[in-house]
Every structure is written in C-alpha cells, then in structure tokens.
Write a protein that holds these residues in place. Structure first.
Motif, PDB file in Angstrom:
ATOM      1  N   LEU A 196      38.180  49.571  37.074  1.00  0.00           N
ATOM      2  CA  LEU A 196      36.746  49.379  37.266  1.00  0.00           C
ATOM      3  C   LEU A 196      36.415  47.906  37.454  1.00  0.00           C
ATOM      4  O   LEU A 196      35.588  47.543  38.297  1.00  0.00           O
TER       5      LEU A 196
ATOM      6  N   SER B 174      37.634  47.009  40.975  1.00  0.00           N
ATOM      7  CA  SER B 174      36.928  47.628  42.091  1.00  0.00           C
ATOM      8  C   SER B 174      35.586  46.987  42.361  1.00  0.00           C
ATOM      9  O   SER B 174      35.020  47.165  43.443  1.00  0.00           O
ATOM     10  N   GLU B 175      35.021  46.255  41.401  1.00  0.00           N
ATOM     11  CA  GLU B 175      33.731  45.611  41.606  1.00  0.00           C
ATOM     12  C   GLU B 175      33.850  44.280  42.330  1.00  0.00           C
ATOM     13  O   GLU B 175      32.850  43.646  42.621  1.00  0.00           O
TER      14      GLU B 175
ATOM     15  N   SER C  26      32.489  56.624  37.732  1.00  0.00           N
ATOM     16  CA  SER C  26      32.052  55.218  37.776  1.00  0.00           C
ATOM     17  C   SER C  26      32.965  54.406  38.684  1.00  0.00           C
ATOM     18  O   SER C  26      32.500  53.565  39.472  1.00  0.00           O
TER      19      SER C  26
ATOM     20  N   SER D  35      32.033  52.460  42.225  1.00  0.00           N
ATOM     21  CA  SER D  35      32.328  51.033  42.400  1.00  0.00           C
ATOM     22  C   SER D  35      33.221  50.804  43.608  1.00  0.00           C
ATOM     23  O   SER D  35      33.009  49.865  44.384  1.00  0.00           O
TER      24      SER D  35
END
Length: 444
Positions: free
Chosen positions: A266, A269-270, A396, A400
């Motif tokens: 996560l 991926s941002e 989530s 992202s």
C-alpha cells in the motif's frame, strides 16, 4: 555615518488588492466621464451653431441694416413691404422676409421651440450614442485590466485543481505555485498555499517512510517467531496440545505477515510510477487465474476467465497484485461450494480505456456499505474478527494501484449477491506497446 533612505521606503508596505481595483476603476470612470462630457459639449455646440446660423435675426427698435428704403423694391418683391414703426418688434428670416408685431413674436417663439428641440435631440440622441461608445471602450479596458490583475488568482486555482486531480499524491504535493508579483492579498494566499503544500508533502512522505520502515522492522521478529514455533511443533516430545497451539500461532503469524506485506504494498502503490511499461491485462488475468486455482478448488469456487486484449502502461508487478487481490477477494468472500468468480479484461470501443471486471457470487451486500470496503482495515459482517483470512487491505491496495496508474475503481452489489468490481485504466494502443509486448512474450 548617515544612512540614506530610499523613496520607496517612505511609501506604504503594500497596497491591498481591493484598493488597487477601486483606484483603477475610479480612474477609468473619471476618464470615461471626462471624455463623455467633452464629446457631449462638442456635439451640442455644433448643433447650436448650425441652428443659430440658419434661423433668427431679430431686433427691437429701428429697421435693421439693409432694410429697403420706402419706395424701394427688392428683386424678390413686386411691391415694397410695409415698414414697422420705430419701437416695434420686427424680425427678418433667412429668406429676407421682414416680420413685425405679433407675427414676429410668434415666429420667434417657434424658432425658440425649434432650437430647444434641436438641443434636446442633440443631448439625448447623440449623447446616448457617445455614452454607448465610451461605455463600451471603458468596459473593454476594465475587462482587460481586471483580467491582468486577477491572473494570479487563476494561476492559484489551476495549480490547486492540478494537485487535486493528480492520480499520485507524490506528484501533486511536490508542485508549488511560486507566485511572483506585488506583495498583496493574492501573493499572500499563494505563499500560504505553498507553505501548506510543503507541510503536507513532508507529512505524507514521513508517514510512508514510517510504514515502510516499521513493516521491514516487524518482518524479522515474525520470521524468528515462526521458526521457533515450527521447531517446537516438530520436536519428537511435542504433545498434541502443543501442536494445536503451534498451528494456531502459525496461522496468526501468517496473518501478521500478510498485514505487513499489504502495508508495504500500500505504501509503495501510492507513489508515482517512475518507469511505466506496456502491460497486457489479458496476460495478467491468465497468470493470476492459474496461480489462484488451487485456493479456489479448495474452497469449491470456480474461476472463469475471459481475457481479452487490454494493453495499458504501468508497473507490471503492481497491476498483477491488483488483479490478484480482486480474484482472491472474490474467492474468500463467496458462498462456498458452488460459488464462482468471473474475470474479464477488454478494451473499450473508442480505444482510450481498458477495463478489468471481476464479478463473484456471494452474500448480499448493502449499497451503503460498498464505499467502506475500499478503506483500510474495513471488513463486513463476521469478517471483522481477528481470525479473518484477509488483512483488510485488499481493496485499498486495488484503489491505490489504480489511481497511481491514472485509473479508477468502482463497485456495485449484485441483486443475486456478491459484488461487481470494475477497474478502468488508460489504454496504451501505440505500436511501441505492441512491439514491447511481443519481445516480452518471446523472452518468456
């Protein structure tokens, strides 16, 4: 030693934007009024001069100069006109006709009315035309000057819009307005906005670094605890209770490992995709379907794939994780024996977007609960317990990854139960993408 004082130091530090606009429009209005007044005066003066030249010649007293003497006949008259008395009002028209007495008064009254009507016509008609012309010029100048003075505000708005619409937070928050100009309210707003962006940028970077570093630091003790539990379970003297306890601890340990892996993914991926490459989602769908077939067969779930060509640009590993999370989510949140998951990839008719649609059977999902599924650590119903298989980061991470690639994710509940999740990404249909994919497939 004397210190010189610059003349600019004696002036106020800044003039507010409101004062600048007020002063500018006041000056423009005064200039427009002066021009309008001058034009009206010129037009009125011209009208009066023209009307006076063509109208009245009047006098009280003796005969006017050039009046024919008694017995003299003018070329236009066959008989001499009667002369007025010495103190009688008389008038001569432009045609040379001499009027006296009541006729002269009536004639002069008519001439005054005509003069008044001409002046009124000049002021109203020609003045209105002049007002329209001057007003149009003043409006145009005001529009140009206001646009020039408000241009910094448009720059602030455009920068804020680009940052809000940026698919990756890293790319948006690194941008600055850096406005140059007079020290007024607009520049103060732009500088404050830049300061806010800088603080947000540091905050987001620090948060991502913390998540990444904490996840890396937690992997080591989890690996050590897994090794110790496995050693205790496989000892010859281990009792059945110890083995059951070890299995429970390994399951909890596995869940923690998944959580840490999800947090790392996560956080990654941002970030902005720095080195994108063409990726065909059809290849990814086939690979993920084969990889998850064992888990699906154990759960009694059938995975159907309809892998159509859908070439996009991005990070192949992240896109594979996106598809895998959606398929695993459809398998784990299903009805069990007899359930199904359908994975479809295709390119839209216009060719500007590619789609990935994952549909699964399962329990009923309320429409108002769908947005919460994309929030970290959010689960529905009994899946909120600690023993759940997932870490609550699957969707989530999907959102992202999609946003980092310039795409979007939407989900809607099915009437029969389960979800339909649709991912749209920008297409990459150029020839370079086709050549690159062919080389990659030949290499594999």
């Amino acid at each position: 030693m004397t210190r010189s004082i610059r003349p600019s130091a004696l002036l106020p530090h800044r003039m507010p934007l409101r004062a600048r606009l007020t002063l500018t429009y006041a000056v423009l209005f005064m200039l427009a009024g002066v021009v309008l007044l001058g034009l009206t005066y010129l037009l009125f003066n011209q009208q009066i001069r023209t009307t006076t030249t063509n109208k009245v010649i009047a006098r009280i007293g003796g005969p006017p100069t050039g009046t024919p003497s008694p017995g003299q006949v003018t070329p236009r008259q066959a008989t001499p006109p009667p002369l007025p008395s010495k103190n009688e009002l008389f008038a001569m028209t432009k045609d040379g006709e001499v009027l006296s007495g009541p006729k002269a008064e009536e004639w002069m009254r008519e001439q005054r009315q005509e003069l008044r009507d001409a002046a009124t016509t000049s002021l109203i008609t020609q003045g209105a035309i002049a007002l329209l012309v001057v007003g149009g010029v003043a409006t145009g100048l005001g529009w140009l000057i206001a646009g020039q003075m408000l241009a910094p505000l448009h720059r602030v708005t455009e920068t804020a819009r680009r940052i809000a619409e940026a698919p990756a937070a890293d790319k948006g928050l690194h941008e600055r307005i850096a406005l140059r100009g007079p020290d007024d309210e607009v520049k103060e707003l732009a500088d404050t906005f830049d300061t806010m962006l800088e603080r947000l940028d540091r905050s987001f970077d620090g948060q991502r670094r913390f998540v990444a570093n904490a996840s890396h630091e937690l992997r080591t003790p989890l690996t050590v605890s897994r090794a110790l539990v496995e050693m205790a379970m496989h000892r010859p003297s281990a009792s059945p209770d110890v083995k059951r306890l070890g299995e429970n601890l390994l399951e909890i340990n596995l869940r923690h490992e998944r959580l840490i892996t999800g947090l790392l993914l996560l956080a990654g991926s941002e970030r902005e995709i720095t080195d994108p490459a063409p990726v065909d989602l059809a290849d990814v769908v086939g690979h993920v379907a084969a990889h998850t077939s064992l888990e699906a067969s154990r759960a009694g779930i059938t995975v159907h794939e309809e892998a159509g060509e859908a070439v996009t640009s991005g990070d192949a590993m992240l896109l594979e994780r996106l598809v895998q999370n959606l398929v695993e989510n459809g398998i784990r949140h299903n009805t069990g024996e007899g359930g199904w998951v359908r994975v479809t990839s295709r390119t839209r008719e216009r060719g500007d977007l590619v789609e990935l649609v994952v549909t699964n059977s399962g329990p009923q999902v309320a429409p108002y609960e769908v947005p919460a599924l994309f929030e970290p650590f959010r689960r529905l119903g009994p899946d909120r317990v600690v023993t759940a298989k997932g870490a609550g980061l699957g969707l989530s991470i999907v959102r992202s990854v999609a946003r980092a690639h310039g795409g979007e994710v939407t989900a809607r509940p099915r009437k029969e139960g389960g979800l339909e999740v649709r991912v749209t990404l920008p297409a990459c249909p150029d020839e370079y993408a086709t050549e690159t994919l062919d080389q990659q497939r030949l290499t594999v």
